[in-house]
Design a protein around this motif. Structure first.
Motif, PDB file in Angstrom:
ATOM      1  N   PRO A  13       0.783  -1.133  -0.016  1.00  0.00           N
ATOM      2  CA  PRO A  13      -0.124  -0.219   0.031  1.00  0.00           C
ATOM      3  C   PRO A  13       0.790   1.254  -0.144  1.00  0.00           C
ATOM      4  CG  PRO A  13      -0.028  -1.003   2.201  1.00  0.00           C
ATOM      5  CD  PRO A  13       0.607  -1.943   1.315  1.00  0.00           C
ATOM      6  N   LEU A  14       2.125   1.088   0.410  1.00  0.00           N
ATOM      7  CA  LEU A  14       3.009   2.258   0.221  1.00  0.00           C
ATOM      8  C   LEU A  14       3.648   2.537  -1.009  1.00  0.00           C
ATOM      9  CD1 LEU A  14       5.026   2.206   3.444  1.00  0.00           C
ATOM     10  CD2 LEU A  14       2.784   3.042   3.239  1.00  0.00           C
ATOM     11  N   LEU A  15       3.416   1.665  -2.117  1.00  0.00           N
ATOM     12  CA  LEU A  15       4.083   1.648  -3.463  1.00  0.00           C
ATOM     13  C   LEU A  15       3.496   2.948  -4.015  1.00  0.00           C
ATOM     14  CD1 LEU A  15       5.887   0.390  -5.180  1.00  0.00           C
ATOM     15  CD2 LEU A  15       3.935  -1.004  -6.290  1.00  0.00           C
ATOM     16  N   LEU A  44       5.915  -2.458   6.256  1.00  0.00           N
ATOM     17  CA  LEU A  44       5.674  -2.362   5.033  1.00  0.00           C
ATOM     18  C   LEU A  44       6.988  -1.789   4.269  1.00  0.00           C
ATOM     19  CD1 LEU A  44       2.140  -0.877   5.115  1.00  0.00           C
ATOM     20  CD2 LEU A  44       3.101  -3.025   4.168  1.00  0.00           C
ATOM     21  N   LEU A  45       7.890  -0.866   4.751  1.00  0.00           N
ATOM     22  CA  LEU A  45       8.955  -0.209   4.413  1.00  0.00           C
ATOM     23  C   LEU A  45      10.170  -1.613   4.012  1.00  0.00           C
ATOM     24  CD1 LEU A  45      10.963   1.894   4.075  1.00  0.00           C
ATOM     25  CD2 LEU A  45      11.535   1.722   6.440  1.00  0.00           C
ATOM     26  N   ARG A  53      12.962  -7.130  -3.758  1.00  0.00           N
ATOM     27  CA  ARG A  53      13.230  -6.079  -3.826  1.00  0.00           C
ATOM     28  C   ARG A  53      12.039  -5.234  -2.800  1.00  0.00           C
ATOM     29  NH1 ARG A  53      12.116  -6.020 -10.154  1.00  0.00           N
ATOM     30  NH2 ARG A  53      10.515  -7.217  -9.473  1.00  0.00           N
ATOM     31  N   ASN A  54      12.469  -4.208  -2.266  1.00  0.00           N
ATOM     32  CA  ASN A  54      11.610  -3.478  -1.483  1.00  0.00           C
ATOM     33  C   ASN A  54      11.231  -1.977  -1.953  1.00  0.00           C
ATOM     34  OD1 ASN A  54      13.792  -1.799  -0.816  1.00  0.00           O
ATOM     35  ND2 ASN A  54      14.036  -2.776   1.000  1.00  0.00           N
ATOM     36  N   LEU A  55      10.484  -1.484  -1.348  1.00  0.00           N
ATOM     37  CA  LEU A  55      10.322   0.197  -1.860  1.00  0.00           C
ATOM     38  C   LEU A  55      11.268   0.961  -2.203  1.00  0.00           C
ATOM     39  CD1 LEU A  55       7.434   1.066   1.218  1.00  0.00           C
ATOM     40  CD2 LEU A  55       6.944   0.629  -1.367  1.00  0.00           C
ATOM     41  N   LEU A  56      12.309   0.824  -1.431  1.00  0.00           N
ATOM     42  CA  LEU A  56      13.409   1.567  -1.702  1.00  0.00           C
ATOM     43  C   LEU A  56      13.793   1.377  -3.343  1.00  0.00           C
ATOM     44  CD1 LEU A  56      15.677   3.645  -1.029  1.00  0.00           C
ATOM     45  CD2 LEU A  56      17.156   1.530  -0.384  1.00  0.00           C
ATOM     46  N   TYR A  57      13.927  -0.039  -3.855  1.00  0.00           N
ATOM     47  CA  TYR A  57      14.123  -0.112  -5.054  1.00  0.00           C
ATOM     48  C   TYR A  57      13.149   0.421  -6.016  1.00  0.00           C
ATOM     49  CZ  TYR A  57      17.319  -3.970  -3.403  1.00  0.00           C
ATOM     50  OH  TYR A  57      18.303  -4.546  -2.860  1.00  0.00           O
ATOM     51  N   ALA A  58      11.966   0.344  -5.658  1.00  0.00           N
ATOM     52  CA  ALA A  58      10.703   1.368  -6.580  1.00  0.00           C
ATOM     53  C   ALA A  58      11.356   2.553  -6.749  1.00  0.00           C
ATOM     54  CB  ALA A  58       9.574   0.728  -6.057  1.00  0.00           C
ATOM     55  N   ALA A  59      11.518   3.268  -5.609  1.00  0.00           N
ATOM     56  CA  ALA A  59      11.924   4.742  -5.492  1.00  0.00           C
ATOM     57  C   ALA A  59      12.988   4.904  -6.400  1.00  0.00           C
ATOM     58  CB  ALA A  59      12.033   5.020  -4.128  1.00  0.00           C
ATOM     59  N   TYR A  74      13.565   6.636   7.512  1.00  0.00           N
ATOM     60  CA  TYR A  74      12.676   5.842   8.263  1.00  0.00           C
ATOM     61  C   TYR A  74      13.174   4.416   8.384  1.00  0.00           C
ATOM     62  CZ  TYR A  74       9.303   9.606   8.239  1.00  0.00           C
ATOM     63  OH  TYR A  74       8.692  10.833   8.304  1.00  0.00           O
ATOM     64  N   GLY A  75      14.611   4.208   7.941  1.00  0.00           N
ATOM     65  CA  GLY A  75      15.280   3.047   8.226  1.00  0.00           C
ATOM     66  C   GLY A  75      15.559   2.045   7.061  1.00  0.00           C
ATOM     67  N   ALA A  76      15.040   2.591   5.844  1.00  0.00           N
ATOM     68  CA  ALA A  76      15.554   1.659   4.585  1.00  0.00           C
ATOM     69  C   ALA A  76      17.080   1.198   4.528  1.00  0.00           C
ATOM     70  CB  ALA A  76      15.202   2.219   3.428  1.00  0.00           C
ATOM     71  N   ASP A  77      17.428   0.094   4.150  1.00  0.00           N
ATOM     72  CA  ASP A  77      18.772   0.070   4.145  1.00  0.00           C
ATOM     73  C   ASP A  77      19.226   0.195   2.599  1.00  0.00           C
ATOM     74  OD1 ASP A  77      21.359  -1.187   3.865  1.00  0.00           O
ATOM     75  OD2 ASP A  77      20.772  -3.151   4.371  1.00  0.00           O
ATOM     76  N   LEU A  78      20.183   1.166   2.621  1.00  0.00           N
ATOM     77  CA  LEU A  78      20.520   1.852   1.431  1.00  0.00           C
ATOM     78  C   LEU A  78      21.545   0.733   0.471  1.00  0.00           C
ATOM     79  CD1 LEU A  78      21.249   5.408   2.500  1.00  0.00           C
ATOM     80  CD2 LEU A  78      19.203   4.334   0.979  1.00  0.00           C
TER      81      LEU A  78
END
Length: 230
Positions: A13-15, A44-45, A53-59, A74-78
Motif C-alpha cells: 500500500p505504500l507503493l 511495509l517499508l 526488492r522493497n520500496l527503496l528499489y521502486a523509488a 525511516y530505516g531503509a537499508d541503502l
C-alpha cells in the motif's frame, strides 16, 4: 530489472505514494499514529517481493530522490541487495536515474563497489543498458573514492609511525598532514564541480609528496664509524 523475473501479485500500500513522489503522504503514514497504516509502516517499508526488492528499489527505479531520502530516514537499508545481488544503486543505474545516483552516492554515501550475481558494479549495469551519463558519474565517484581512501591510508600510516621505530620528523609529518587536509577540503568543496582528471591529479600530487617521505622513513639510517687512527 531482469525481464524474465516474475512480478508479485500483492501490491504494497505504500507503493503508490513512493512511485508518485508523495513525500507528505509517506511522512503522515510514518509519523501520524492516527493513520491506518501507521502500525504497519516499518513492516511495509522492509517488505520484499519475490525477487527481494522493497520500496527503496521502486523509488530508485522511478527516480524519486526525495522519497529515497524519506525512506532512508525511516530505516531503509541503502545497501540492501536482492537474491541476485542487485542493490538500489544497481537499479537506479539500469534505469538511467542520474539525479538519484547523485543522491545515493554523494549525499547518502552508498557502497558503489557492491557486485551483483554477474559480478557487475552499478557502473557496469549502467554500461550494459547504455546509460552513458550514469557510467560517467559512477566513474567519477570511483575516482573520488580512490582519493578518499588514499588520504585515509596515509593518515593511518602516520598514526602507526608514531608507534614504530621509523618515526617521522615533525616537519615531514606536518607536510603530509597539510597535504592530506588540503585534498580532503578540496573533495568536500568541489563535489561534482571536479572532473575525473582533476581528481586523479590531486591523488598524484599527494602521492608525489607522501611517497618520498615514507620511503625515507622506511630506509635504515646509516651511521658512520669514526676511526681513532686519524
Amino acid at each position: 530489472e531482469e525481464e524474465e523475473e516474475e512480478k508479485t501479485g500483492l501490491l504494497n500500500p505504500l507503493l503508490q505514494p513512493v512511485l508518485t513522489g508523495d513525500v507528505e503522504g509517506l511522512q503522515k503514514i510514518f509519523e501520524d499514529p492516527e493513520n491506518p497504516l501507521y502500525d504497519q509502516a516499518i513492516q511495509l517499508l522492509l517488505e520484499k517481493d519475490i525477487v527481494g526488492r522493497n520500496l527503496l528499489y521502486a523509488a530508485c527505479m522511478a527516480g524519486q530522490s526525495e522519497v529515497i531520502r524519506v525512506l532512508a530516514k525511516y530505516g531503509a537499508d541503502l545497501n540492501d541487495n536482492t537474491a541476485r545481488g542487485y542493490t538500489p544503486l544497481h537499479c537506479a543505474a539500469a534505469w538511467g536515474r542520474l539525479e538519484t545516483l547523485k543522491v545515493l552516492v554523494v549525499e547518502l554515501d552508498v557502497d558503489i563497489e557492491a557486485l551483483n550475481f554477474r559480478q557487475e558494479l552499478a557502473r557496469d549495469v549502467a554500461a550494459r543498458y547504455s546509460q552513458t551519463e550514469c557510467v560517467e558519474f559512477l566513474d567519477w565517484a570511483a575516482a573520488r573514492l580512490a582519493l578518499k581512501r588514499y588520504i585515509a591510508k596515509v593518515s593511518a600510516t602516520l598514526t602507526e609511525s608514531e608507534k614504530g621505530p621509523g618515526r617521522l620528523f615533525k616537519e615531514d609529518k606536518n607536510i603530509i598532514l597539510t597535504a592530506c587536509r588540503i585534498r580532503s577540503e578540496w573533495l568536500e568543496t568541489q563535489l561534482e564541480a571536479s572532473s575525473i582528471n582533476e581528481i586523479f591529479e590531486q591523488k598524484q600530487q599527494l602521492e608525489d609528496i607522501v611517497t618520498p617521505i615514507f620511503t625515507k622513513m622506511a630506509t635504515p639510517r646509516k651511521f658512520g664509524i669514526k676511526s681513532d687512527l686519524n
